[in-house]
Design a protein around this motif. Structure first.
Motif, PDB file in Angstrom:
ATOM      1  N   ALA A  11     -36.390 -40.733  15.348  1.00  0.00           N
ATOM      2  CA  ALA A  11     -35.321 -39.924  14.790  1.00  0.00           C
ATOM      3  C   ALA A  11     -34.699 -40.560  13.572  1.00  0.00           C
ATOM      4  O   ALA A  11     -34.165 -39.876  12.704  1.00  0.00           O
ATOM      5  N   TYR A  12     -34.772 -41.898  13.495  1.00  0.00           N
ATOM      6  CA  TYR A  12     -34.143 -42.597  12.372  1.00  0.00           C
ATOM      7  C   TYR A  12     -35.155 -43.097  11.342  1.00  0.00           C
ATOM      8  O   TYR A  12     -34.852 -43.950  10.530  1.00  0.00           O
ATOM      9  N   ASP A  13     -36.371 -42.585  11.437  1.00  0.00           N
ATOM     10  CA  ASP A  13     -37.416 -43.049  10.526  1.00  0.00           C
ATOM     11  C   ASP A  13     -37.040 -42.869   9.064  1.00  0.00           C
ATOM     12  O   ASP A  13     -37.352 -43.686   8.212  1.00  0.00           O
ATOM     13  N   ASN A  14     -36.362 -41.754   8.791  1.00  0.00           N
ATOM     14  CA  ASN A  14     -36.075 -41.503   7.381  1.00  0.00           C
ATOM     15  C   ASN A  14     -35.053 -42.501   6.843  1.00  0.00           C
ATOM     16  O   ASN A  14     -34.892 -42.641   5.640  1.00  0.00           O
ATOM     17  N   LEU A  15     -34.338 -43.214   7.739  1.00  0.00           N
ATOM     18  CA  LEU A  15     -33.402 -44.231   7.270  1.00  0.00           C
ATOM     19  C   LEU A  15     -34.157 -45.414   6.656  1.00  0.00           C
ATOM     20  O   LEU A  15     -33.804 -45.916   5.588  1.00  0.00           O
ATOM     21  N   SER A  16     -35.194 -45.868   7.372  1.00  0.00           N
ATOM     22  CA  SER A  16     -35.962 -46.993   6.827  1.00  0.00           C
ATOM     23  C   SER A  16     -36.701 -46.586   5.563  1.00  0.00           C
ATOM     24  O   SER A  16     -36.825 -47.365   4.611  1.00  0.00           O
ATOM     25  N   ALA A  17     -37.160 -45.304   5.545  1.00  0.00           N
ATOM     26  CA  ALA A  17     -37.816 -44.817   4.330  1.00  0.00           C
ATOM     27  C   ALA A  17     -36.818 -44.749   3.181  1.00  0.00           C
ATOM     28  O   ALA A  17     -37.147 -45.042   2.033  1.00  0.00           O
ATOM     29  N   LEU A  18     -35.587 -44.391   3.507  1.00  0.00           N
ATOM     30  CA  LEU A  18     -34.550 -44.338   2.486  1.00  0.00           C
ATOM     31  C   LEU A  18     -34.295 -45.739   1.922  1.00  0.00           C
ATOM     32  O   LEU A  18     -34.181 -45.938   0.703  1.00  0.00           O
ATOM     33  N   LEU A  19     -34.268 -46.725   2.820  1.00  0.00           N
ATOM     34  CA  LEU A  19     -34.049 -48.107   2.382  1.00  0.00           C
ATOM     35  C   LEU A  19     -35.167 -48.591   1.474  1.00  0.00           C
ATOM     36  O   LEU A  19     -34.940 -49.344   0.533  1.00  0.00           O
ATOM     37  N   ASP A  20     -36.382 -48.141   1.770  1.00  0.00           N
ATOM     38  CA  ASP A  20     -37.542 -48.583   0.987  1.00  0.00           C
ATOM     39  C   ASP A  20     -37.742 -47.754  -0.273  1.00  0.00           C
ATOM     40  O   ASP A  20     -38.680 -48.009  -1.029  1.00  0.00           O
ATOM     41  N   PHE A  45     -28.216 -47.455  10.438  1.00  0.00           N
ATOM     42  CA  PHE A  45     -28.476 -47.784   9.047  1.00  0.00           C
ATOM     43  C   PHE A  45     -27.922 -49.179   8.703  1.00  0.00           C
ATOM     44  O   PHE A  45     -28.556 -49.993   8.036  1.00  0.00           O
ATOM     45  N   ALA A  46     -26.688 -49.448   9.246  1.00  0.00           N
ATOM     46  CA  ALA A  46     -26.098 -50.764   9.008  1.00  0.00           C
ATOM     47  C   ALA A  46     -26.956 -51.866   9.629  1.00  0.00           C
ATOM     48  O   ALA A  46     -27.122 -52.957   9.066  1.00  0.00           O
ATOM     49  N   GLU A  47     -27.530 -51.556  10.792  1.00  0.00           N
ATOM     50  CA  GLU A  47     -28.377 -52.538  11.475  1.00  0.00           C
ATOM     51  C   GLU A  47     -29.634 -52.822  10.639  1.00  0.00           C
ATOM     52  O   GLU A  47     -30.037 -53.975  10.471  1.00  0.00           O
ATOM     53  N   TYR A  48     -30.234 -51.765  10.117  1.00  0.00           N
ATOM     54  CA  TYR A  48     -31.419 -51.952   9.265  1.00  0.00           C
ATOM     55  C   TYR A  48     -31.074 -52.769   8.014  1.00  0.00           C
ATOM     56  O   TYR A  48     -31.824 -53.644   7.591  1.00  0.00           O
ATOM     57  N   CYS A  49     -29.914 -52.470   7.437  1.00  0.00           N
ATOM     58  CA  CYS A  49     -29.504 -53.239   6.250  1.00  0.00           C
ATOM     59  C   CYS A  49     -29.313 -54.703   6.608  1.00  0.00           C
ATOM     60  O   CYS A  49     -29.695 -55.612   5.853  1.00  0.00           O
ATOM     61  N   ILE A  51     -30.776 -56.376   9.000  1.00  0.00           N
ATOM     62  CA  ILE A  51     -32.084 -57.017   9.194  1.00  0.00           C
ATOM     63  C   ILE A  51     -32.720 -57.343   7.839  1.00  0.00           C
ATOM     64  O   ILE A  51     -33.269 -58.421   7.620  1.00  0.00           O
ATOM     65  N   GLY A  52     -32.588 -56.410   6.918  1.00  0.00           N
ATOM     66  CA  GLY A  52     -33.135 -56.656   5.576  1.00  0.00           C
ATOM     67  C   GLY A  52     -32.463 -57.836   4.908  1.00  0.00           C
ATOM     68  O   GLY A  52     -33.114 -58.695   4.306  1.00  0.00           O
ATOM     69  N   ASP A  53     -31.114 -57.887   5.045  1.00  0.00           N
ATOM     70  CA  ASP A  53     -30.375 -59.024   4.460  1.00  0.00           C
ATOM     71  C   ASP A  53     -30.791 -60.344   5.095  1.00  0.00           C
ATOM     72  O   ASP A  53     -30.927 -61.360   4.421  1.00  0.00           O
ATOM     73  N   LEU A  54     -31.012 -60.294   6.413  1.00  0.00           N
ATOM     74  CA  LEU A  54     -31.412 -61.511   7.117  1.00  0.00           C
ATOM     75  C   LEU A  54     -32.751 -62.002   6.591  1.00  0.00           C
ATOM     76  O   LEU A  54     -32.951 -63.195   6.344  1.00  0.00           O
ATOM     77  N   LEU A  55     -33.672 -61.068   6.399  1.00  0.00           N
ATOM     78  CA  LEU A  55     -34.997 -61.452   5.893  1.00  0.00           C
ATOM     79  C   LEU A  55     -34.914 -62.023   4.487  1.00  0.00           C
ATOM     80  O   LEU A  55     -35.696 -62.882   4.110  1.00  0.00           O
ATOM     81  N   ARG A  56     -33.961 -61.545   3.714  1.00  0.00           N
ATOM     82  CA  ARG A  56     -33.811 -62.046   2.349  1.00  0.00           C
ATOM     83  C   ARG A  56     -32.909 -63.257   2.269  1.00  0.00           C
ATOM     84  O   ARG A  56     -32.620 -63.766   1.201  1.00  0.00           O
ATOM     85  N   GLY A  57     -32.438 -63.737   3.437  1.00  0.00           N
ATOM     86  CA  GLY A  57     -31.579 -64.911   3.436  1.00  0.00           C
ATOM     87  C   GLY A  57     -30.154 -64.591   3.030  1.00  0.00           C
ATOM     88  O   GLY A  57     -29.361 -65.490   2.782  1.00  0.00           O
ATOM     89  N   HIS A  59     -27.453 -63.554   4.700  1.00  0.00           N
ATOM     90  CA  HIS A  59     -26.905 -63.262   6.016  1.00  0.00           C
ATOM     91  C   HIS A  59     -25.598 -64.001   6.269  1.00  0.00           C
ATOM     92  O   HIS A  59     -25.255 -64.286   7.395  1.00  0.00           O
ATOM     93  N   GLU A  60     -24.871 -64.319   5.221  1.00  0.00           N
ATOM     94  CA  GLU A  60     -23.664 -65.110   5.411  1.00  0.00           C
ATOM     95  C   GLU A  60     -22.540 -64.297   6.048  1.00  0.00           C
ATOM     96  O   GLU A  60     -21.674 -64.825   6.704  1.00  0.00           O
ATOM     97  N   ASP A  61     -22.528 -63.018   5.817  1.00  0.00           N
ATOM     98  CA  ASP A  61     -21.413 -62.216   6.290  1.00  0.00           C
ATOM     99  C   ASP A  61     -21.922 -61.103   7.199  1.00  0.00           C
ATOM    100  O   ASP A  61     -21.940 -59.936   6.824  1.00  0.00           O
ATOM    101  N   LEU A  62     -22.404 -61.486   8.358  1.00  0.00           N
ATOM    102  CA  LEU A  62     -22.921 -60.501   9.292  1.00  0.00           C
ATOM    103  C   LEU A  62     -22.271 -60.739  10.650  1.00  0.00           C
ATOM    104  O   LEU A  62     -22.894 -61.289  11.561  1.00  0.00           O
TER     105      LEU A  62
END
Lengths: 161, 355
Positions: A11-20, A45-49, A51-57, A59-62
């Motif tokens: 149901a939330y697939d389009n969120l990750s597609a939106l992020l990409d 959506f916030a959770e996906y963001c 995770i993306g921030d964590l992968l990019r390092g 993650h200071e303010d999560l």
């Protein structure tokens, strides 16, 4: 539970597609409208963001991310079946490639750029080079012998080729 | 939307993470298997590379080696290996007053001899039935490779103590002088146990691969160098060809007016020489500048040239010697040295006509 989660993911697939950035303009407008009207979707959506921030390092303010991830882990059944490796490109690889390209560009641009050289072709030994090689022996490590050299023509910017 | 869309975050979602980790017991079981392998590989691994010495200790080692090469008497035979070429030379160094005099003679190949004293240095070259004498700007040669005050090298090189070794029947200790950047080669010197005289020197590139090696095959140090063998004898071949060519080139003289300026130099390099000199087999005078960080030397030759030529890059086998030639104003500039390409290129591209 697993089924529920998979259905939820779908149901939330389009969120990750939106992020990409892979949605069409129309699809993006729809996803944003759904996001605006649905608090659950906003949380996902916030959770996906995050995770993306964590992968990019970044993650200071999560606040609470670790707690949320661990809670979600506890809610999940353990799957012992081998996981099929997805073939699609992972964001991590793109990040690594982008970082590598940035470093390469940085190093390249740090070199003397005004007249960067590029090898063209091997050429015979220039006639008057040998006296210079011999004269440099005053300071060279090869005390009494001149090294064998090979030469290439290089083109410097601003110089006729 | 693609059918695989639902797996987009599968690997990174909480459930995906858990799938990869699995149950804690399974994970711990893997650790139990892996740990002995790690321990075994650690035991089989070579000892870690030595760490850089503190500056004070490093300076002591460098100074000891530099002083020994200058201030003690020695004589012997050393071998130079560069790529596939091997050359043997005899060397003697004796103390004269506050200074020293040294002589270097090739033992194979063309007859050449270098004589150095506090008044200067010359190279004697056998040329048919005559002996040609050429002025030499520097009087340093193996084992005198370090500058008189080597402490400044520590800005650009790390010094590490290597393994003990044995060269020419004498015990020595490897001292690694390795560059901190890409603008110079490194040296691994084997300092004689008591005196510190370098018995062996290996020029290495950034990957610690040897570019050139010197090593004494036999050597007598100060105490064992007797008065008779200590004296500099005339070369044996000079009695066969005693005639010195009358047209010995005039000494090099300082450059008076500089029309070219070196705007950019590699870190640590300074100009130590700028002279006008005649070169054998070459008409007219050229300017010879030398840039050095104390251990590495790069020459710049400036010759008047009104007809600009193409720029040229030269490289010796294994890349030990690099050369770049380009037109700068009314001069043909040739930069070359036993130095990495970035150092030679930086100097060559930093040359500009003085405005």
């Amino acid at each position: 539970m697993n089924t529920t989660h998979e259905a939820g993911d779908s149901a939330y697939d389009n969120l990750s597609a939106l992020l990409d950035g892979e949605l069409s303009d129309q699809g993006a407008r729809l996803a944003i409208r759904q996001l605006r009207d649905d608090p659950t979707r906003q949380a996902r959506f916030a959770e996906y963001c995050a995770i993306g921030d964590l992968l990019r390092g970044q993650h200071e303010d999560l606040p609470g991310l670790t707690r949320k991830v661990m809670a979600a882990l506890d809610d999940e059944p353990t799957v012992l079946a081998p996981l099929r490796k997805p073939r699609e490109k992972r964001p991590l690889l793109w990040l690594a490639a982008a970082a590598s390209a940035a470093i390469t560009w940085g190093l390249w641009s740090a070199l003397p750029s005004q007249e960067s050289s590029a090898p063209l072709a091997a050429i015979p030994t220039p006639a008057d080079v040998m006296p210079y090689l011999v004269a440099h022996q005053d300071y060279a490590q090869a005390v009494l012998t001149t090294p064998e050299m090979h030469y290439t023509r290089v083109a410097l910017s601003g110089e006729a080729r | 939307m693609s059918p695989t869309r639902k797996h987009r975050f599968a690997a990174f979602s909480p459930q995906g993470i858990k799938r990869h980790v699995g149950r804690p017991s399974v994970f711990l079981g893997r650790v139990v298997w892996v740990l002995p392998l790690c321990v075994a590989s650690a035991q089989a691994a070579p000892s870690p590379p030595p760490t850089a010495l503190p500056q004070a200790e490093a300076a002591v080692w460098l100074q000891k080696m530099a002083d020994a090469a200058r201030h003690m008497a020695y004589e012997g035979i050393f071998v130079v290996r560069q790529g596939d070429n091997i050359q043997a030379l005899s060397v003697s160094n004796r103390l004269v007053g506050q200074g020293d005099e040294s002589r270097l003679v090739t033992l194979d190949g063309n007859l050449r001899e270098v004589r150095c004293s506090k008044t200067g240095a010359v190279t004697l070259v056998s040329d048919g039935n005559q002996v040609r004498m050429e002025k030499r700007l520097s009087r340093r040669h193996f084992p005198d490779l370090l500058p008189a005050n080597p402490r400044a090298l520590l800005n650009w090189y790390d010094v590490r103590l290597g393994e003990p070794a044995r060269v020419a029947g004498l015990d020595c200790r490897n001292v690694e002088v390795l560059p901190k950047d890409a603008f110079r080669w490194g040296y691994i010197l084997c300092a004689e146990r008591d005196s510190g005289l370098p018995l062996k020197a290996v020029l290495v590139n950034g990957n610690n691969q040897p570019l050139m090696q010197y090593a004494f095959a036999e050597v007598k140090l100060a105490a064992s160098v007797g008065p008779s063998s200590n004296a500099l004898k005339p070369p044996a071949w000079a009695t066969v060809h005693p005639t010195l060519l009358p047209d010995m080139p005039e000494p090099a003289r300082p450059v008076e007016t500089e029309q070219i300026v070196a705007r950019i130099l590699p870190p640590g390099y300074v100009r130590i020489t700028a002279v006008k000199r005649h070169l054998p087999n070459m008409p007219g005078e050229v300017e010879h500048w030398v840039f050095s960080d104390g251990l590495t030397h790069i020459s710049l030759f400036l010759a008047p040239n009104s007809k600009p030529a193409h720029s040229v890059r030269g490289e010796s086998a294994r890349g030990m010697v690099n050369l770049m030639r380009r037109q700068v104003g009314g001069f043909q500039a040739t930069v070359l040295g036993d130095a990495p390409w970035p150092a030679v290129e930086t100097i060559a591209l930093g040359l500009e006509p003085r405005k």
